[in-house]
Design a protein around this motif. Structure first.
Motif, PDB file in Angstrom:
ATOM      1  N   TYR A 109     -70.856 -57.526  33.852  1.00  0.00           N
ATOM      2  CA  TYR A 109     -70.179 -58.012  32.654  1.00  0.00           C
ATOM      3  C   TYR A 109     -68.847 -57.304  32.426  1.00  0.00           C
ATOM      4  O   TYR A 109     -68.708 -56.111  32.675  1.00  0.00           O
ATOM      5  CB  TYR A 109     -71.080 -57.815  31.434  1.00  0.00           C
ATOM      6  CG  TYR A 109     -72.456 -58.404  31.630  1.00  0.00           C
ATOM      7  CD1 TYR A 109     -72.626 -59.765  31.860  1.00  0.00           C
ATOM      8  CD2 TYR A 109     -73.592 -57.593  31.628  1.00  0.00           C
ATOM      9  CE1 TYR A 109     -73.882 -60.312  32.066  1.00  0.00           C
ATOM     10  CE2 TYR A 109     -74.857 -58.135  31.818  1.00  0.00           C
ATOM     11  CZ  TYR A 109     -74.992 -59.494  32.044  1.00  0.00           C
ATOM     12  OH  TYR A 109     -76.233 -60.029  32.253  1.00  0.00           O
ATOM     13  N   GLY A 110     -67.893 -58.068  31.952  1.00  0.00           N
ATOM     14  CA  GLY A 110     -66.580 -57.527  31.635  1.00  0.00           C
ATOM     15  C   GLY A 110     -66.357 -57.488  30.128  1.00  0.00           C
ATOM     16  O   GLY A 110     -66.903 -58.296  29.373  1.00  0.00           O
ATOM     17  N   TYR A 111     -65.532 -56.568  29.708  1.00  0.00           N
ATOM     18  CA  TYR A 111     -65.254 -56.292  28.298  1.00  0.00           C
ATOM     19  C   TYR A 111     -63.870 -56.830  27.940  1.00  0.00           C
ATOM     20  O   TYR A 111     -62.908 -56.627  28.678  1.00  0.00           O
ATOM     21  CB  TYR A 111     -65.330 -54.776  28.108  1.00  0.00           C
ATOM     22  CG  TYR A 111     -65.062 -54.228  26.726  1.00  0.00           C
ATOM     23  CD1 TYR A 111     -65.436 -54.914  25.575  1.00  0.00           C
ATOM     24  CD2 TYR A 111     -64.473 -52.978  26.579  1.00  0.00           C
ATOM     25  CE1 TYR A 111     -65.210 -54.380  24.319  1.00  0.00           C
ATOM     26  CE2 TYR A 111     -64.253 -52.420  25.327  1.00  0.00           C
ATOM     27  CZ  TYR A 111     -64.617 -53.129  24.203  1.00  0.00           C
ATOM     28  OH  TYR A 111     -64.403 -52.584  22.962  1.00  0.00           O
ATOM     29  N   ASN A 112     -63.775 -57.485  26.806  1.00  0.00           N
ATOM     30  CA  ASN A 112     -62.494 -57.970  26.296  1.00  0.00           C
ATOM     31  C   ASN A 112     -61.702 -56.786  25.748  1.00  0.00           C
ATOM     32  O   ASN A 112     -61.451 -56.669  24.548  1.00  0.00           O
ATOM     33  CB  ASN A 112     -62.736 -59.029  25.210  1.00  0.00           C
ATOM     34  CG  ASN A 112     -61.435 -59.585  24.631  1.00  0.00           C
ATOM     35  OD1 ASN A 112     -60.358 -59.403  25.185  1.00  0.00           O
ATOM     36  ND2 ASN A 112     -61.561 -60.259  23.485  1.00  0.00           N
ATOM     37  N   TYR A 113     -61.344 -55.907  26.653  1.00  0.00           N
ATOM     38  CA  TYR A 113     -60.751 -54.631  26.282  1.00  0.00           C
ATOM     39  C   TYR A 113     -59.385 -54.780  25.645  1.00  0.00           C
ATOM     40  O   TYR A 113     -58.989 -53.990  24.776  1.00  0.00           O
ATOM     41  CB  TYR A 113     -60.643 -53.727  27.521  1.00  0.00           C
ATOM     42  CG  TYR A 113     -59.498 -54.095  28.438  1.00  0.00           C
ATOM     43  CD1 TYR A 113     -58.353 -53.314  28.508  1.00  0.00           C
ATOM     44  CD2 TYR A 113     -59.551 -55.255  29.207  1.00  0.00           C
ATOM     45  CE1 TYR A 113     -57.293 -53.658  29.330  1.00  0.00           C
ATOM     46  CE2 TYR A 113     -58.503 -55.604  30.021  1.00  0.00           C
ATOM     47  CZ  TYR A 113     -57.372 -54.818  30.087  1.00  0.00           C
ATOM     48  OH  TYR A 113     -56.323 -55.175  30.890  1.00  0.00           O
ATOM     49  N   THR A 156     -63.611 -55.425  33.220  1.00  0.00           N
ATOM     50  CA  THR A 156     -62.839 -55.981  32.113  1.00  0.00           C
ATOM     51  C   THR A 156     -62.540 -57.455  32.345  1.00  0.00           C
ATOM     52  O   THR A 156     -62.475 -57.931  33.479  1.00  0.00           O
ATOM     53  CB  THR A 156     -61.506 -55.228  31.939  1.00  0.00           C
ATOM     54  OG1 THR A 156     -60.769 -55.274  33.172  1.00  0.00           O
ATOM     55  CG2 THR A 156     -61.748 -53.780  31.556  1.00  0.00           C
ATOM     56  N   ILE A 157     -62.365 -58.175  31.246  1.00  0.00           N
ATOM     57  CA  ILE A 157     -61.930 -59.572  31.286  1.00  0.00           C
ATOM     58  C   ILE A 157     -60.799 -59.736  30.278  1.00  0.00           C
ATOM     59  O   ILE A 157     -60.725 -59.014  29.286  1.00  0.00           O
ATOM     60  CB  ILE A 157     -63.073 -60.554  30.964  1.00  0.00           C
ATOM     61  CG1 ILE A 157     -63.810 -60.141  29.686  1.00  0.00           C
ATOM     62  CG2 ILE A 157     -64.043 -60.661  32.124  1.00  0.00           C
ATOM     63  CD1 ILE A 157     -64.897 -61.112  29.262  1.00  0.00           C
ATOM     64  N   ALA A 158     -59.923 -60.679  30.546  1.00  0.00           N
ATOM     65  CA  ALA A 158     -58.799 -60.928  29.648  1.00  0.00           C
ATOM     66  C   ALA A 158     -58.330 -62.368  29.821  1.00  0.00           C
ATOM     67  O   ALA A 158     -58.295 -62.879  30.938  1.00  0.00           O
ATOM     68  CB  ALA A 158     -57.659 -59.956  29.935  1.00  0.00           C
ATOM     69  N   GLN A 159     -57.973 -63.001  28.744  1.00  0.00           N
ATOM     70  CA  GLN A 159     -57.580 -64.406  28.806  1.00  0.00           C
ATOM     71  C   GLN A 159     -56.283 -64.624  29.559  1.00  0.00           C
ATOM     72  O   GLN A 159     -56.124 -65.585  30.280  1.00  0.00           O
ATOM     73  CB  GLN A 159     -57.460 -64.970  27.383  1.00  0.00           C
ATOM     74  CG  GLN A 159     -57.244 -66.477  27.313  1.00  0.00           C
ATOM     75  CD  GLN A 159     -55.785 -66.900  27.454  1.00  0.00           C
ATOM     76  OE1 GLN A 159     -54.891 -66.128  27.128  1.00  0.00           O
ATOM     77  NE2 GLN A 159     -55.561 -68.111  27.947  1.00  0.00           N
TER      78      GLN A 159
END
Length: 222
Positions: free
Chosen positions: A127-131, A176-179
């Motif tokens: 899982y990645g975090y919307n850091y 991490t994840i990011a739009q």
């Protein structure tokens, strides 16, 4: 005494053909059922992580965990959210980047979970975090952005965690994840189109990766 009639070759071939046909019919259904079960278990993991994030924010005056702090850069065992900040809530000793991560960080559909990432020198979660919008840091603890739950205007429509791809899948580490970054989008871990998402308010659902990736309003705390 009458002897039992044996199968003829033709009868045996017919039986084999019927069995093969049944296997061909049942296997896709069994595979679909297995994938559905994995997706459900993945959602349960995220739901539990939502409770853990709630505990963390309760213990830290509403602040979300950073993904990066002054004790270590992003990609170090003392810098990423799953090690330094969340580890103690999982009874996980984070002092070594070679230790396997706890199973709560594992999506059952993720075959690369706990694969050691050479560039980041640690094991990778599923899982990645919307850091960027919740837990951004920049290596200097005095300049890190400590965001709070109260800063999130619409918690039920703001991504917190989600299925994330590994470098072998989308070219980037999974933490991490990011739009706004094409190699950090949520990863279609389920039926090649959807991902499980944990929202800031704690609910979990499955969404089309296209829907999540193309709508910045689902990421921004404002």
């Amino acid at each position: 005494m009458q002897s039992r009639k044996a199968f003829t070759l033709i009868e045996l071939l017919v039986v084999i053909s019927i069995v093969s046909l049944l296997i061909a019919i049942l296997l896709p259904a069994l595979s679909s059922a297995r994938q559905a079960a994995q997706a459900v278990n993945c959602g349960v993991n995220l739901k539990q992580l939502g409770l853990i994030f709630q505990m963390y924010t309760d213990d830290h005056k509403g602040h979300f965990p950073l993904n990066w702090n002054g004790n270590g850069g992003q990609g170090s065992p003392t810098g990423d959210w799953q090690y330094l900040h969340i580890a103690r809530y999982l009874n996980f000793d984070y002092d070594s980047s070679t230790k396997r991560l706890p199973e709560i960080l594992n999506c059952p559909s993720d075959t690369l979970f706990n694969l050691r990432n050479g560039a980041y020198h640690q094991q990778e979660p599923s899982y990645g975090y919307n850091y960027y919008h919740l837990g951004e840091g920049n290596g200097d603890i005095t300049k890190a952005n400590f965001y709070k739950r109260m800063d999130v205007k619409d918690p039920s429509r703001t991504v917190m965690l989600g299925d994330s791809g590994h470098a072998e899948e989308d070219g980037k580490a999974s933490m991490t994840i990011a739009q706004g970054l094409s190699d950090r989008y949520v990863y279609p871990r389920h039926d090649s189109q959807t991902a499980n998402i944990l929202w800031v308010d704690g609910h979990v659902d499955r969404r089309s990766v296209d829907t999540i990736s193309l709508h910045p309003d689902l990421w921004d705390r404002d």
